[in-house]
Enzyme design. Structure first.
Site, PDB file in Angstrom:
ATOM      1  N   HIS A   1       1.545  12.569  -5.855  1.00  0.00           N
ATOM      2  CA  HIS A   1       0.786  12.390  -4.660  1.00  0.00           C
ATOM      3  C   HIS A   1       1.326  11.755  -3.758  1.00  0.00           C
ATOM      4  CE1 HIS A   1      -3.116  12.369  -3.043  1.00  0.00           C
ATOM      5  NE2 HIS A   1      -3.786  11.535  -3.807  1.00  0.00           N
TER       6      HIS A   1
ATOM      7  N   ARG B   1      -3.755  21.228  -2.420  1.00  0.00           N
ATOM      8  CA  ARG B   1      -3.672  20.626  -3.871  1.00  0.00           C
ATOM      9  C   ARG B   1      -3.799  21.642  -4.796  1.00  0.00           C
ATOM     10  NH1 ARG B   1      -7.788  15.420  -4.809  1.00  0.00           N
ATOM     11  NH2 ARG B   1      -6.218  14.452  -3.662  1.00  0.00           N
TER      12      ARG B   1
ATOM     13  N   ASP C   1      -4.636   3.497 -11.985  1.00  0.00           N
ATOM     14  CA  ASP C   1      -5.080   4.590 -11.763  1.00  0.00           C
ATOM     15  C   ASP C   1      -6.064   5.183 -12.949  1.00  0.00           C
ATOM     16  OD1 ASP C   1      -6.022   7.196 -10.430  1.00  0.00           O
ATOM     17  OD2 ASP C   1      -4.121   8.051 -10.506  1.00  0.00           O
TER      18      ASP C   1
ATOM     19  N   GLN D   1      -0.860   9.836  -0.550  1.00  0.00           N
ATOM     20  CA  GLN D   1      -1.309   8.641  -1.186  1.00  0.00           C
ATOM     21  C   GLN D   1      -0.429   7.567  -0.929  1.00  0.00           C
ATOM     22  OE1 GLN D   1      -4.510   7.980  -2.733  1.00  0.00           O
ATOM     23  NE2 GLN D   1      -4.041   5.963  -2.083  1.00  0.00           N
TER      24      GLN D   1
ATOM     25  N   ARG E   1      -5.832   6.080   4.544  1.00  0.00           N
ATOM     26  CA  ARG E   1      -5.485   7.611   4.514  1.00  0.00           C
ATOM     27  C   ARG E   1      -5.857   8.316   5.587  1.00  0.00           C
ATOM     28  NH1 ARG E   1      -6.248   9.448  -0.761  1.00  0.00           N
ATOM     29  NH2 ARG E   1      -5.044  11.298  -0.155  1.00  0.00           N
TER      30      ARG E   1
ATOM     31  N   CYS F   1      -5.975   3.982  -6.024  1.00  0.00           N
ATOM     32  CA  CYS F   1      -6.217   5.373  -5.172  1.00  0.00           C
ATOM     33  C   CYS F   1      -7.399   5.695  -5.185  1.00  0.00           C
ATOM     34  CB  CYS F   1      -5.081   6.514  -5.542  1.00  0.00           C
ATOM     35  SG  CYS F   1      -5.450   6.975  -7.044  1.00  0.00           S
TER      36      CYS F   1
HETATM   37  N1  NVA Z   1      -4.177  10.703 -11.120  1.00  0.00           N
HETATM   38  C1  NVA Z   1      -5.291  11.130 -10.342  1.00  0.00           C
HETATM   39  C2  NVA Z   1      -5.472  10.806  -8.861  1.00  0.00           C
HETATM   40  C3  NVA Z   1      -6.568  11.009  -8.242  1.00  0.00           C
HETATM   41  C4  NVA Z   1      -6.424  10.960  -6.525  1.00  0.00           C
HETATM   42  C5  NVA Z   1      -5.786  12.693 -10.506  1.00  0.00           C
HETATM   43  O1  NVA Z   1      -4.853  13.306 -10.402  1.00  0.00           O
HETATM   44  O2  NVA Z   1      -6.823  13.068 -11.106  1.00  0.00           O
HETATM   45  N1   CP Z   2      -7.032   9.057  -3.907  1.00  0.00           N
HETATM   46  C1   CP Z   2      -7.474  10.407  -3.671  1.00  0.00           C
HETATM   47  O1   CP Z   2      -6.453  11.403  -3.448  1.00  0.00           O
HETATM   48  O2   CP Z   2      -8.801  10.558  -3.726  1.00  0.00           O
HETATM   49  P1   CP Z   2      -9.490  12.174  -3.880  1.00  0.00           P
HETATM   50  O3   CP Z   2      -9.098  12.887  -5.004  1.00  0.00           O
HETATM   51  O4   CP Z   2     -10.868  11.821  -3.624  1.00  0.00           O
HETATM   52  O5   CP Z   2      -8.891  13.163  -2.395  1.00  0.00           O
END
Ligand code: NVA
Ligand code: CP
Length: 301
Positions: free
Chosen positions: A130, A103, A219, A133, A286, A258
């Site tokens: 992502h 990540r 989101d 997800q 998940r 998510c």
């Molecule tokens: N769009 C959000 C998703 C978190 C799972 C982020 O990138 O922070």
């Molecule tokens: N939805 C998701 O990816 O959550 P986290 O950031 O907690 O992994």
């Protein structure tokens, strides 16, 4: 020579057939009709440059349930924090472990890593996408609807990484995807290049986008790495998912997010806690989706 593994980077680059294999196996794992285990122990490295609860823990637990083990590398307690390059780190790690979930912010870094890596790389989220997800999200919708064909999905909010991965998925499924974002926050065209998006429509007005929605998805308005400010919050207010908006769909509309959610901002308590909210199933799924992705990458399904 044929590779003995597959990377899981982005949904539009994976075949529909493979996505269906991953989804089918996710359902089997959930129903416990299959309890696949690695014959020889496999090790997953979790390398996250951004925070995570669900992705990190579900990959960790999922790997252990498959008779695997997990090592986690954080910036703060490794040489990454002292400036060792991610590329060098990955080269070394690939000689210790069997698979890596990464990540980070920069999508091009993910692709560079996948080119040099001798083990599968899974995209655990970037600023642009992502995909893990969306496998869990599609699985959740498959539990509710017999087919995703002709389903009306409406994304309202920021045209971010999760939204991009829904667009990538639209290449393989016959759902209609309507997207409504404040000006300047629609998904960037350059991230979606080379996609033939016949089933994706963009709307300035969230109420128009919500009409006839079977599912509304949103989101956070401020993704990890972005700075919030009052002007941005104000611009997004019209894009909140609340009871009034759901009343205007004309259907019994389900809700997906998510998580983590910012209650009172992109969604109200009554929607996220309401009886049409699928967010907890989505989060639970998940676990099965990630186990299935691990197995697919290692060519065990
Ligand atoms: N769009 C959000 C998703 C978190 C799972 C982020 O990138 O922070
Ligand atoms: N939805 C998701 O990816 O959550 P986290 O950031 O907690 O992994």
């Amino acid at each position: 020579m044929k590779k003995l593994f597959r990377h899981f980077l982005n949904l539009h680059e994976i075949s529909k057939e493979d996505i269906n294999i991953i989804l089918k196996y996710s359902h089997k794992l959930k129903k416990k009709s299959k309890t696949k285990q690695f014959k020889e122990k496999k090790i997953l490295a979790i390398i996250f440059e951004k925070p995570s609860t669900r992705t990190k823990i579900s990959f960790d637990v999922g790997m252990k349930l498959l008779n695997g083990d997990v090592v986690t590398l954080d910036h703060s307690d490794s040489q990454l924090g002292r400036g060792e390059s991610l590329e060098d780190t990955m080269r070394v790690l690939a000689s210790y472990v069997d698979i890596i979930v990464y990540r980070g912010s920069d999508e091009s870094k993910l692709y560079k890593l996948s080119e040099i890596s001798t083990v599968p790389i899974i995209n655990g989220l970037t600023d642009i996408s992502h995909p893990c997800q969306i496998i869990a999200d599609i699985m959740t919708l498959q539990e509710k609807f017999r087919s995703l064909n002709n389903l009306n999905l409406t994304w309202i909010g920021d045209g971010n990484n999760v939204c991009n991965s829904w667009i990538h998925a639209s290449k393989h499924f016959d759902f209609n995807l309507k997207i409504s974002c404040p000006p300047g926050n629609f998904p960037a065209k350059k991230n979606l290049k080379s996609l033939n998006l016949q089933n994706v429509e963009l709307f300035k007005n969230p109420i128009e986008a919500a009409l006839n929605a079977d599912v509304i998805i949103t989101d956070t308005w401020v993704s990890m790495g972005m700075k919030s400010n009052p002007k941005r919050q104000k611009m997004f207010e019209k894009f909140q998912i609340n009871k009034e908006l759901l009343k205007k769909t004309g259907r019994d509309t389900y809700f997906l997010h998510c998580l983590p959610a910012h209650r009172g901002r992109e969604v109200t308590d009554e929607v996220i806690d309401g009886n049409r909210s699928l967010v907890w199933e989505e989060a639970e799924n998940r676990l099965y989706a990630h186990q299935s992705i691990l197995l697919w990458c290692l060519k065990q399904i």
